[in-house]
Write a protein that holds these residues in place. Structure first.
Motif, mmCIF file in Angstrom:
data_model
loop_
_atom_site.group_PDB
_atom_site.id
_atom_site.type_symbol
_atom_site.label_atom_id
_atom_site.label_comp_id
_atom_site.label_asym_id
_atom_site.label_seq_id
_atom_site.Cartn_x
_atom_site.Cartn_y
_atom_site.Cartn_z
ATOM 1 N N ARG A 1 -4.979 2.682 5.523
ATOM 2 C CA ARG A 1 -3.555 2.934 5.739
ATOM 3 C C ARG A 1 -2.810 1.646 6.073
ATOM 4 O O ARG A 1 -1.667 1.440 5.643
ATOM 5 C CB ARG A 1 -3.366 3.960 6.862
ATOM 6 C CG ARG A 1 -3.805 5.363 6.480
ATOM 7 C CD ARG A 1 -3.609 6.354 7.618
ATOM 8 N NE ARG A 1 -2.180 6.548 7.931
ATOM 9 C CZ ARG A 1 -1.744 7.412 8.840
ATOM 10 N NH1 ARG A 1 -2.626 8.169 9.504
ATOM 11 N NH2 ARG A 1 -0.463 7.523 9.079
ATOM 12 N N ILE A 2 -3.445 0.763 6.822
ATOM 13 C CA ILE A 2 -2.826 -0.525 7.155
ATOM 14 C C ILE A 2 -2.751 -1.416 5.920
ATOM 15 O O ILE A 2 -1.738 -2.072 5.661
ATOM 16 C CB ILE A 2 -3.607 -1.211 8.286
ATOM 17 C CG1 ILE A 2 -3.516 -0.384 9.574
ATOM 18 C CG2 ILE A 2 -3.087 -2.631 8.535
ATOM 19 C CD1 ILE A 2 -4.489 -0.818 10.658
ATOM 20 N N LEU A 3 -3.818 -1.428 5.140
ATOM 21 C CA LEU A 3 -3.836 -2.248 3.921
ATOM 22 C C LEU A 3 -2.758 -1.818 2.930
ATOM 23 O O LEU A 3 -2.173 -2.656 2.228
ATOM 24 C CB LEU A 3 -5.205 -2.154 3.243
ATOM 25 C CG LEU A 3 -6.406 -2.756 3.974
ATOM 26 C CD1 LEU A 3 -7.688 -2.467 3.207
ATOM 27 C CD2 LEU A 3 -6.227 -4.257 4.165
ATOM 28 N N THR B 1 3.119 -3.242 5.942
ATOM 29 C CA THR B 1 2.549 -4.179 6.906
ATOM 30 C C THR B 1 2.571 -5.594 6.335
ATOM 31 O O THR B 1 2.697 -5.798 5.124
ATOM 32 C CB THR B 1 1.086 -3.812 7.240
ATOM 33 O OG1 THR B 1 0.310 -3.874 6.024
ATOM 34 C CG2 THR B 1 0.993 -2.412 7.839
ATOM 35 N N CYS B 2 2.416 -6.564 7.222
ATOM 36 C CA CYS B 2 2.334 -7.953 6.776
ATOM 37 C C CYS B 2 1.084 -8.193 5.939
ATOM 38 O O CYS B 2 1.115 -8.958 4.966
ATOM 39 C CB CYS B 2 2.353 -8.887 7.984
ATOM 40 S SG CYS B 2 3.911 -8.874 8.902
ATOM 41 N N VAL B 3 -0.016 -7.552 6.302
ATOM 42 C CA VAL B 3 -1.243 -7.671 5.514
ATOM 43 C C VAL B 3 -1.005 -7.197 4.086
ATOM 44 O O VAL B 3 -1.407 -7.861 3.122
ATOM 45 C CB VAL B 3 -2.386 -6.859 6.170
ATOM 46 C CG1 VAL B 3 -3.514 -6.616 5.171
ATOM 47 C CG2 VAL B 3 -2.935 -7.590 7.384
ATOM 48 N N ASN B 4 -0.360 -6.066 3.938
ATOM 49 C CA ASN B 4 -0.068 -5.546 2.603
ATOM 50 C C ASN B 4 0.778 -6.522 1.797
ATOM 51 O O ASN B 4 0.523 -6.754 0.605
ATOM 52 C CB ASN B 4 0.637 -4.199 2.717
ATOM 53 C CG ASN B 4 1.040 -3.632 1.364
ATOM 54 O OD1 ASN B 4 2.190 -3.776 0.937
ATOM 55 N ND2 ASN B 4 0.097 -3.008 0.685
ATOM 56 N N LYS B 5 1.767 -7.123 2.415
ATOM 57 C CA LYS B 5 2.659 -8.055 1.710
ATOM 58 C C LYS B 5 1.893 -9.284 1.220
ATOM 59 O O LYS B 5 2.128 -9.786 0.109
ATOM 60 C CB LYS B 5 3.813 -8.473 2.614
ATOM 61 C CG LYS B 5 4.825 -7.365 2.877
ATOM 62 C CD LYS B 5 5.942 -7.840 3.804
ATOM 63 C CE LYS B 5 7.031 -6.778 3.964
ATOM 64 N NZ LYS B 5 6.514 -5.550 4.595
#
Length: 428
Positions: free
Chosen positions: A125-127, A131-135
């Protein structure tokens, strides 16, 4: 996928691997995201610091270690020119190794058990969320976050990549054995990682071990076996985990009953209601939870106050080993507690930790990702328990012990009022 180098290699000094080398811009930028930095505030071993005082290391340091082992394996494959390693998967493997624990919550598995959560689900879900990680991941392609998430879910279409991050002999297990042994001060997890890494080979979409490396792998499996029984399943640690789960259970019961907490902080209401968003989940760390526990020691509810005091001040439950897991015996213990005015939901807990050291191979079974394969000089694969007497001796056995936990100062003065067959369990 094209490698994106940084202008100068970055290094982290590490007590386990000496140095962790960051050679790619994508990895450096992922480490710098708030979501990854949060892992500094989540201990790797949950409540084990109450048993082994040195076990204060974080998911952050472990995640860097898993990345470093994966980087070393891939660099070796590339350096030796193994054709079975898909070079285009390098970035996916490194990102999955670095981010595999991104969704761990405070006190890790204890909070998962208390609220029926799964850290791998939260990692994905975070990936994939806002989120900044996703970006950062999106810069490598629109499908790149999903590719990394599918490695975490174990659904990626390249098993060799998943083998690096999630298998019986993966970078995750190798780092946590070494790191946990170092910080707890035990010797059980001190495996010969250099030898193991030198013996790994990419072969037909799998990571296998050159047969001459079998003894190093035997030592690794025995180390894992010993670490589970001497560290991960230590009965004192289990006592602290039981109290932790009881705190969460009692707080949730009170919240659902409309109890007016003197202290409540976001996002705990959303946690109790099971409606956490990704952004709310990312606010959960051990500092927040321990702040709540400290404040709850002054709550009007005596049970919550006592449980929080026990956890904060390390006044853990006493434990005894019992021979039986018979439900009738357990029911008799709970009934005896109830009859003398104790609360069987909180004043006694039966714990039965079990571990499967290795998933034993049986003749005729298809080889699968849960097994360690040896590659002989004729390029033939054999499952390790077919070859190793040591591995065969610890394979396929669910070993466990029954422990009974209870608050000593409340229970022992009441033993004379309990049936003899129950009281005798506590007097041995």
């Amino acid at each position: 996928m094209m490698r994106l180098p940084i202008s100068e290699e970055k290094v982290f000094k590490d007590p386990v691997h000496n140095y962790i080398h960051v050679q790619d811009d994508i990895i450096w930028r992922l480490i710098d995201t708030p979501e990854f930095q949060r892992l500094r505030r989540v201990r790797q071993l949950g409540t084990s610091y109450l048993t082994f005082h040195g076990a204060e290391h974080s998911r952050f340091s472990h995640s860097l270690g898993v990345y470093e082992i994966t980087r070393r394996i891939i660099s070796q494959f590339e350096r030796k020119g193994y054709s079975d390693w898909p070079a285009e998967e390098r970035q996916v493997a490194l990102c999955a190794a670095l981010l595999h624990d991104l969704g761990h919550g405070p006190f890790s598995h204890s909070i998962e058990e208390a609220f029926q959560m799964n850290h791998e689900d939260w990692t994905c879900r975070i990936l994939l969320g806002d989120t900044c990680v996703n970006k950062v991941l999106l810069e490598l392609g629109e499908d790149f976050p999903e590719r990394v998430a599918s490695v975490i879910r174990k659904t990626y279409d390249k098993p060799i990549v998943m083998n690096l991050v999630t298998s019986p002999l993966d970078a995750d297990r190798m780092d946590y054995l070494l790191r946990d042994a170092y910080y707890t001060g035990v010797n059980y997890g001190t495996i010969d990682i250099d030898r193991i890494l030198r013996m790994l080979r990419p072969h037909r979409d799998r990571i296998v071990v050159k047969e001459s490396g079998m003894h190093a792998v035997e030592d690794y499996l025995m180390s894992r076996y010993q670490m589970y029984w001497q560290v991960y399943f230590h009965p004192v640690t289990r006592s602290s985990e039981i109290i932790l789960r009881q705190i969460f259970r009692r707080a949730k019961e009170l919240y659902e009953a409309g109890y007016a907490f003197q202290f409540m902080i976001e996002p705990l209401p959303a946690l109790f209601e099971g409606r956490l968003t990704v952004q709310q989940y990312l606010r959960l760390d051990e500092a927040l939870i321990q702040t709540a526990f400290l404040q709850w020691t002054a709550e009007q509810d005596q049970l919550l106050s006592e449980l929080c005091g026990r956890f904060i001040h390390r006044k853990l439950y006493k434990y005894i080993e019992i021979d039986t897991g018979n439900p009738e015996t357990i029911d008799a213990i709970r009934q005896a507690f109830r009859e003398v005015g104790l609360d069987p939901a909180y004043d006694v807990e039966i714990d039965f930790p079990t571990d499967l050291p290795y998933d034993k191979f049986h003749s005729g079974m298809p080889l699968n990702e849960k097994q360690i394969l040896l590659l002989d000089r004729h390029d033939q694969l054999r499952e390790i328990s077919e070859v190793s007497d040591i591995v065969r001796s610890i394979s396929g056995i669910h070993k466990g012990r029954n422990y009974l936990y209870y608050p000593e100062e409340r229970v022992e003065p009441l033993l004379d009022r309990m049936p003899a067959e129950v009281a005798d369990l506590f007097r041995r």
